[in-house]
Design an enzyme around this catalytic site. Structure first.
Site, PDB file in Angstrom:
ATOM      1  N   HIS A 280       0.825  -1.207   0.000  1.00 49.14           N
ATOM      2  CA  HIS A 280       0.000   0.000   0.000  1.00 49.14           C
ATOM      3  C   HIS A 280       0.858   1.255   0.000  1.00 49.14           C
ATOM      4  O   HIS A 280       1.898   1.329   0.651  1.00 49.14           O
ATOM      5  CB  HIS A 280      -1.036   0.010   1.130  1.00 49.14           C
ATOM      6  CG  HIS A 280      -0.496   0.105   2.523  1.00 49.14           C
ATOM      7  ND1 HIS A 280      -0.185   1.303   3.128  1.00 49.14           N
ATOM      8  CD2 HIS A 280      -0.255  -0.848   3.454  1.00 49.14           C
ATOM      9  CE1 HIS A 280       0.215   1.086   4.375  1.00 49.14           C
ATOM     10  NE2 HIS A 280       0.197  -0.210   4.592  1.00 49.14           N
ATOM     11  N   ASP A 292       5.906   0.878   7.069  1.00 53.21           N
ATOM     12  CA  ASP A 292       4.471   0.738   6.798  1.00 53.21           C
ATOM     13  C   ASP A 292       4.010   1.862   5.875  1.00 53.21           C
ATOM     14  O   ASP A 292       3.459   2.835   6.325  1.00 53.21           O
ATOM     15  CB  ASP A 292       3.704   0.768   8.128  1.00 53.21           C
ATOM     16  CG  ASP A 292       2.234   0.436   7.976  1.00 53.21           C
ATOM     17  OD1 ASP A 292       1.876  -0.190   6.970  1.00 53.21           O
ATOM     18  OD2 ASP A 292       1.446   0.809   8.869  1.00 53.21           O
ATOM     19  N   GLU A 326      -5.091   2.118   2.358  1.00 46.58           N
ATOM     20  CA  GLU A 326      -5.178   0.914   3.192  1.00 46.58           C
ATOM     21  C   GLU A 326      -5.402   1.273   4.644  1.00 46.58           C
ATOM     22  O   GLU A 326      -6.204   0.644   5.349  1.00 46.58           O
ATOM     23  CB  GLU A 326      -3.895   0.090   3.055  1.00 46.58           C
ATOM     24  CG  GLU A 326      -3.900  -1.224   3.826  1.00 46.58           C
ATOM     25  CD  GLU A 326      -3.390  -1.115   5.263  1.00 46.58           C
ATOM     26  OE1 GLU A 326      -3.605  -2.057   6.036  1.00 46.58           O
ATOM     27  OE2 GLU A 326      -2.776  -0.078   5.612  1.00 46.58           O
ATOM     28  N   GLU A 327      -4.694   2.306   5.108  1.00 49.77           N
ATOM     29  CA  GLU A 327      -4.705   2.634   6.534  1.00 49.77           C
ATOM     30  C   GLU A 327      -6.067   3.077   7.042  1.00 49.77           C
ATOM     31  O   GLU A 327      -6.354   2.976   8.232  1.00 49.77           O
ATOM     32  CB  GLU A 327      -3.673   3.729   6.828  1.00 49.77           C
ATOM     33  CG  GLU A 327      -2.221   3.345   6.548  1.00 49.77           C
ATOM     34  CD  GLU A 327      -1.669   2.310   7.505  1.00 49.77           C
ATOM     35  OE1 GLU A 327      -2.437   1.773   8.327  1.00 49.77           O
ATOM     36  OE2 GLU A 327      -0.463   2.038   7.436  1.00 49.77           O
ATOM     37  N   ASP A 354       3.152  -6.194   3.597  1.00 52.03           N
ATOM     38  CA  ASP A 354       2.691  -5.096   4.461  1.00 52.03           C
ATOM     39  C   ASP A 354       2.953  -5.442   5.920  1.00 52.03           C
ATOM     40  O   ASP A 354       2.058  -5.403   6.764  1.00 52.03           O
ATOM     41  CB  ASP A 354       1.198  -4.823   4.230  1.00 52.03           C
ATOM     42  CG  ASP A 354       0.670  -3.664   5.083  1.00 52.03           C
ATOM     43  OD1 ASP A 354       1.489  -2.857   5.538  1.00 52.03           O
ATOM     44  OD2 ASP A 354      -0.548  -3.581   5.290  1.00 52.03           O
ATOM     45  N   HIS A 425       2.892   2.848  13.059  1.00 53.44           N
ATOM     46  CA  HIS A 425       1.945   3.950  13.265  1.00 53.44           C
ATOM     47  C   HIS A 425       2.462   5.005  14.240  1.00 53.44           C
ATOM     48  O   HIS A 425       1.670   5.697  14.886  1.00 53.44           O
ATOM     49  CB  HIS A 425       0.585   3.433  13.741  1.00 53.44           C
ATOM     50  CG  HIS A 425      -0.150   2.631  12.719  1.00 53.44           C
ATOM     51  ND1 HIS A 425      -1.442   2.157  12.935  1.00 53.44           N
ATOM     52  CD2 HIS A 425       0.189   2.211  11.473  1.00 53.44           C
ATOM     53  CE1 HIS A 425      -1.831   1.483  11.870  1.00 53.44           C
ATOM     54  NE2 HIS A 425      -0.869   1.497  10.969  1.00 53.44           N
TER      55      HIS A 425
END
Length: 468
Positions: A280, A292, A326-327, A354, A425
């Site tokens: 992604h 990520d 995606e997130e 991912d 994140h």
């Protein structure tokens, strides 16, 4: 008796010739795979791709100006690498702006706490809010609580995330992040705080998507850093009411259009059949989105590029899909499935990177059970990179997990995620967390997997009953 004998000899000869042809093909495939692995391990292409994305674009929250730059970057990068076909497909996404977030203990032990808004959260009132805190071990404890205990308070969900190589601890604790605001609001809470869904000890909060539900009031939702969650818990154990002041200013700015970006290495004899490699393109806005998922973008792009550079292309097309958004809810993956529904039968197998850049140690698949042993035999070429065969219960990765519902076989190339949730994140998701040698091993594995599957003659469908 001579004619039957001659016929038997002819059949035997044809069978032997067929076996020789298959053996020769397998030998050629193994030779190519060996070459792919060698080239991947000595190449720094993947690292350069990840560096380019994190440095030249940086954080790229879906719907943001930076995300639009990332789409342009991806299209230009795939073209510069010589993919046969490069295109983008539109995806409608919500636009959410993080704003500022602050929290402080007002009583009995005044001090600041470090928080970040969860993705999609509403703001507090302009002046902020103050309320006492009620703590729960996990989401289930909150659900079971009497509403009278929760009404008018700030709910604190204090569930720690377990550290596991396969990342399974995340699945156990992420429910509080995703659904905590809904369950707290049902019982009259004014806000929800969660212990960060992470395994680190840094004073950096982990963001991530949360949900609201129609008919349930929307309350502000934020994550505390793990040290601050521990501090708040220690205050609460002293038996006094703890009062917090909370102020958050996120905004909902409507919707916009972003894109899935797709590049293809065209197959030589079965160009309409597809081996899909996904990652992604978007990221959260706190770090630079390195593990990520710039790492995943780099891995699948470099793997397909290496296959395209071979003197002879494999039978099937290798399609790289850099998914949008995606997130914030697999929006790009859902759009891809809808837009490509007519060609789902042409998708031979799919896999997605991912989960950072840790070394791959196991290959799981989801195929027809009758083909499992033969598929594992084909994937035994991954043993040279320390990869063992796993089970037939693969999900395939974030967006790719949507495809088995359409009958598409998938694979999960399992990475070592022991430290993945230390950075996931957070502002700490930066390029220095990627080990170049481990990234190259990922490329070697993905290139080998994709080439073997692009050449395979095995029938992988229908998926085993219950695979949906």
């Amino acid at each position: 008796m001579k004619k039957p004998t001659l016929l038997l000899c002819a059949v035997t000869l044809l069978c032997n010739l067929s076996l020789l042809k298959v053996s020769a093909t397998e030998y050629t495939n193994q030779e190519v795979v060996s070459n792919l692995q060698h080239n991947a391990l000595k190449s720094d292409l993947a690292y350069k791709i990840a560096e380019s994305l994190t440095v030249e674009v940086g954080p790229r929250l879906a719907g943001s100006h930076e995300n639009a730059l990332a789409v342009d970057w991806a299209e230009a990068k795939l073209k510069s690498l010589g993919f046969d076909k490069v295109y983008r497909e539109p995806v409608t996404v919500p636009v959410w702006q993080r704003g500022e977030a602050s929290a402080a203990v007002i009583a009995p032990y005044p001090q600041k706490l470090i928080i970040t808004a969860l993705g999609g959260s509403v703001a507090t009132p302009t002046q902020g809010l103050q309320a006492t805190v009620i703590r729960f071990n996990d989401l289930q404890s909150l659900i079971a609580a009497e509403p009278s205990l929760v009404a008018g308070k700030i709910v604190f969900i204090d569930q720690k995330t377990e550290r596991h190589k396969n990342g399974s601890g995340y699945g156990k604790s992420v429910g509080g992040r995703a659904n905590g605001a809904v369950e707290a609001a049902r019982k009259g809470a004014v806000a929800v705080l969660i212990r960060s869904i992470g395994t680190d000890h840094d004073r950096m909060a982990h963001t991530g998507l949360m949900h609201y539900q129609d008919g349930v009031p929307k309350i502000p939702a934020a994550a505390l850093t793990n040290p601050d969650a521990t501090q708040l818990d220690a205050m609460l154990t002293r038996g006094h009411e703890v009062t917090l002041a909370l102020k958050m200013t996120p905004k909902d700015l409507g919707t916009t259009t972003t894109y899935n970006v797709i590049g293809e290495v065209t197959g030589s004899s079965k160009p309409k059949e597809i081996v899909l490699l996904g990652a992604h393109l978007d990221s959260w806005d706190e770090g630079t989105g390195a593990i990520d998922d710039a790492a995943g973008v780099a891995i699948v792009t470099a793997a397909a590029k290496l296959i395209g550079d071979q003197p002879k292309r494999p039978a099937r097309t290798v399609r790289v899909v850099l998914f949008a958004a995606e997130e914030i809810g697999l929006i790009g993956g859902k759009a891809y499935a809808a837009q490509h529904q007519a060609e789902m039968n042409d998708h031979y197998i799919a896999a997605e990177s991912d989960f950072g850049a840790g070394r791959i140690y196991r290959a799981d698949v989801k195929v027809n059970s009758a083909a499992l042993s033969a598929v594992q035999q084909q994937l035994s070429v991954l043993a040279a990179q320390g990869v063992t065969n796993g089970d037939n219960q693969a999900r395939g990765g974030s967006e790719v997990s949507l495809l088995p519902a359409y009958g598409v076989p998938v694979a999960s190339l399992r990475q070592d995620g022991e430290d993945y949730f230390d950075y996931h994140h957070t502002p700490n998701d930066t390029l220095d967390k990627i080990e170049p040698a481990a990234l190259a091993q990922n490329v070697a594995v993905y290139a080998s997997f994709a080439y073997q599957m692009a050449q395979s003659i095995l029938p992988l469908r229908p998926l085993t009953s219950g695979s949906k």
